[in-house]
Design an enzyme around this catalytic site. Structure first.
Site, PDB file in Angstrom:
ATOM      1  N   LYS A   1       0.789  -1.237   0.000  1.00 13.69           N
ATOM      2  CA  LYS A   1       0.000   0.000   0.000  1.00 13.69           C
ATOM      3  C   LYS A   1       0.822   1.288   0.000  1.00 13.69           C
ATOM      4  O   LYS A   1       0.402   2.287  -0.569  1.00 13.69           O
ATOM      5  CB  LYS A   1      -0.933   0.028   1.210  1.00 13.69           C
ATOM      6  CG  LYS A   1      -2.107  -0.923   1.109  1.00 13.69           C
ATOM      7  CD  LYS A   1      -3.130  -0.534   2.143  1.00 13.69           C
ATOM      8  CE  LYS A   1      -3.862  -1.694   2.719  1.00 13.69           C
ATOM      9  NZ  LYS A   1      -4.878  -1.261   3.681  1.00 13.69           N
TER      10      LYS A   1
ATOM     11  N   ASP B   1     -10.756   3.618   2.016  1.00 17.13           N
ATOM     12  CA  ASP B   1     -11.163   3.374   3.406  1.00 17.13           C
ATOM     13  C   ASP B   1     -11.800   4.627   4.013  1.00 17.13           C
ATOM     14  O   ASP B   1     -12.674   4.542   4.871  1.00 17.13           O
ATOM     15  CB  ASP B   1      -9.959   2.965   4.266  1.00 17.13           C
ATOM     16  CG  ASP B   1      -9.502   1.550   3.954  1.00 17.13           C
ATOM     17  OD1 ASP B   1     -10.338   0.759   3.466  1.00 17.13           O
ATOM     18  OD2 ASP B   1      -8.318   1.234   4.187  1.00 17.13           O
TER      19      ASP B   1
END
Ligand code: ATR
Length: 279
Positions: free
Chosen positions: A72, A107
């Site tokens: 990520k 998110d």
């Protein structure tokens, strides 16, 4: 005679090792529901092969991708990240804008959208109190800052981590010591658990919810179990809750929209499908 290919677009989840993920289930459900010819696969790519894979994502047949551990942070460097990905320090969704490979962190949207659906008005209940200062906490705190929540208390077992995170998000984020929770809870309108406490195999999060105001909202990012001890205690007190599965489903919406051109809905049917897979 040549027959034109009518295969659709595809996306994938890039991780290492190939983690078990609910993302294929979610995206296949939406593809089927909307009659879109496309696919969503899991691609196990080791760190040393990640840059090559991402730089040639379209050559590998993909319109975009989700990215998970351990890629990520690297994904952020290899793409054009938006403000959310930069603020969180991690990109979990990659997509093409013409020839440019952009990235975002869904998110943030997953957390906020889930609250909007599960507990409308949650953003007018008072101060927010976020527990935990890891990667998940960054997405939550940024979402709260973006929404304009005036005071966000950030408590973590290791207070130094809360300080470092708070420093990056400005004066509205206030680091707090874990042993001051008792003083903060009475003025907390939104309590969010981003720690691993309450997860299967971990100790429960031990907090006295009786100290919260009656209109407070309790959110937990943990979704195994679906109902954590924290959420069940909140429900028992009649408080409104938002669970981790809701966030997981809502964070998938933006990726699907970016790759397949249609904004899908988080339906009860989808939720039931993923719930059954968690059992
Ligand atoms: P993620 O990226 O999923 O947020 P992480 O970076 O490992 O994961 O963060 C886990 C969070 O859970 C941290 O805030 C951690 O607190 P520390 O920073 O003090 O380690 C918190 N956590 C994990 N176990 C805990 C425990 N037993 N008690 C309190 N907090 C705990």
């Amino acid at each position: 005679m040549m027959i034109a290919e009518t295969t659709g677009r595809a996306a994938c989840l890039i991780g290492w090792p190939a983690a078990h993920s609910r993302s294929p289930l979610i995206h296949h459900y939406w593809l089927r529901l909307h009659g879109i010819t496309g696919g969503y696969s899991i691609e196990a790519i080791p760190p040393e092969g990640f840059a090559e894979f991402v730089m040639h994502l379209s050559t590998h047949g993909f319109a975009g991708a989700n990215v998970t551990i351990p890629h990520k942070e690297r994904a952020l460097q290899l793409t054009e990240p938006d403000e959310r990905a930069r603020a969180v320090g991690a990109a979990n969704t990659l997509y093409y804008d013409g020839a440019v490979l952009r990235s975002t962190n869904t998110d943030v949207e997953g957390f906020i959208s889930n609250l909007d659906v599960a507990a409308p008005g949650w953003d007018r209940t008072g101060d927010a109190l976020v527990l935990g200062a890891g990667g998940a906490s960054r997405a939550v705190v940024f979402g709260l800052v973006e929404r304009g929540i005036p005071r966000i208390h950030l408590a973590n077992r290791t207070m130094e981590r809360a300080r470092v995170l708070a420093d990056q998000f400005g004066a509205r984020v206030i680091p707090a010591a874990w042993n001051t929770l008792g003083e903060l809870l009475p003025r907390t309108g939104l309590l969010v658990n981003t720690t691993s406490l309450g997860m299967n195999g971990q100790p429960p999060l031990d907090i006295d919810l009786a100290l919260l105001p009656r209109d407070a909202v309790v959110a937990d990012l943990v979704y195994v179990p679906l109902e954590t001890p924290l959420l069940s205690a909140a429900r028992a007190r009649g408080l409104r809750t938002a669970d981790g599965l809701g966030m997981l489903l809502h964070q998938a919406v933006r990726g699907f929209e970016l790759w397949f051109g249609l904004r899908p809905a988080v339906t009860q049917e989808l939720r039931a499908l993923v719930e059954a897979d968690l059992l």
